[in-house]
Design a protein around this motif. Structure first.
Motif, PDB file in Angstrom:
ATOM      1  N   PHE A  30       0.841  -1.203   0.000  1.00  0.00           N
ATOM      2  CA  PHE A  30       0.000   0.000   0.000  1.00  0.00           C
ATOM      3  C   PHE A  30       0.876   1.252   0.000  1.00  0.00           C
ATOM      4  N   ASP A  31       1.861   1.283   0.890  1.00  0.00           N
ATOM      5  CA  ASP A  31       2.767   2.433   0.947  1.00  0.00           C
ATOM      6  C   ASP A  31       3.617   2.553  -0.309  1.00  0.00           C
ATOM      7  N   GLY A  74       3.685   5.733  -2.755  1.00  0.00           N
ATOM      8  CA  GLY A  74       4.950   6.412  -3.025  1.00  0.00           C
ATOM      9  C   GLY A  74       5.342   6.386  -4.493  1.00  0.00           C
ATOM     10  N   LEU A  75       5.140   5.262  -5.147  1.00  0.00           N
ATOM     11  CA  LEU A  75       5.564   5.131  -6.544  1.00  0.00           C
ATOM     12  C   LEU A  75       4.590   5.757  -7.535  1.00  0.00           C
ATOM     13  N   SER A  76       3.311   5.740  -7.215  1.00  0.00           N
ATOM     14  CA  SER A  76       2.321   6.264  -8.165  1.00  0.00           C
ATOM     15  C   SER A  76       2.568   7.721  -8.544  1.00  0.00           C
ATOM     16  N   PRO A  77       2.742   8.637  -7.588  1.00  0.00           N
ATOM     17  CA  PRO A  77       3.002  10.018  -7.995  1.00  0.00           C
ATOM     18  C   PRO A  77       4.296  10.164  -8.791  1.00  0.00           C
ATOM     19  N   TYR A  78       5.286   9.375  -8.422  1.00  0.00           N
ATOM     20  CA  TYR A  78       6.557   9.424  -9.150  1.00  0.00           C
ATOM     21  C   TYR A  78       6.356   9.003 -10.604  1.00  0.00           C
ATOM     22  N   LEU A  79       5.683   7.874 -10.807  1.00  0.00           N
ATOM     23  CA  LEU A  79       5.459   7.377 -12.168  1.00  0.00           C
ATOM     24  C   LEU A  79       4.490   8.265 -12.946  1.00  0.00           C
TER      25      LEU A  79
END
Length: 124
Positions: A75-76, A80-85
């Motif tokens: 979940f974390d 964390g990765l979604s906004p980056y990608l």
């Protein structure tokens, strides 16, 4: 969810979350944005709680702590990765199209949920 199974919560939550993303892709005023945020809260908030319950209930009692920690690790990682990608996607598509694409991804995850959980007749 305890009385009628997880599907009674998961499917409406997926629908609310997907609708909110499609609406977010078309928002034109602040009042509508507040309405969308309420719909998104219903969808995402309930979906997060329901999927945590699914993770915990699918584990044997001796491994509940591992199931919980694994759930929150992923979940974390997603948070964390979604906004980056999506930072790479947004310049290519624009914000409106990015939110619409996210709505499509949410629908796809609902379909995956159906085939991976519902069809196995796991009423966890």
């Amino acid at each position: 969810m305890d009385n009628r199974g997880n599907h009674i919560v998961v499917y409406p939550a997926i629908i609310f979350y997907a609708i909110s993303m499609f609406m977010l892709s078309q928002v034109t005023s602040g009042i509508i944005l507040l309405l969308i945020s309420a719909i998104m809260g219903l969808g995402f908030g309930n979906l997060q709680s329901a999927t945590q319950v699914l993770a915990v209930k699918s584990a044997p009692i001796s491994r509940i702590s591992i199931a919980t920690s694994t759930y929150f690790i992923f979940f974390d990682a997603g948070l964390g990765l979604s906004p980056y990608l999506l930072g790479y996607v947004t310049p290519l598509t624009g914000y409106a199209n990015m939110y619409a694409i996210m709505g499509i991804i949410i629908i796809i995850t609902g379909i995956l949920y159906f085939f991976l959980i519902q069809n196995k007749k796991l009423n966890i």
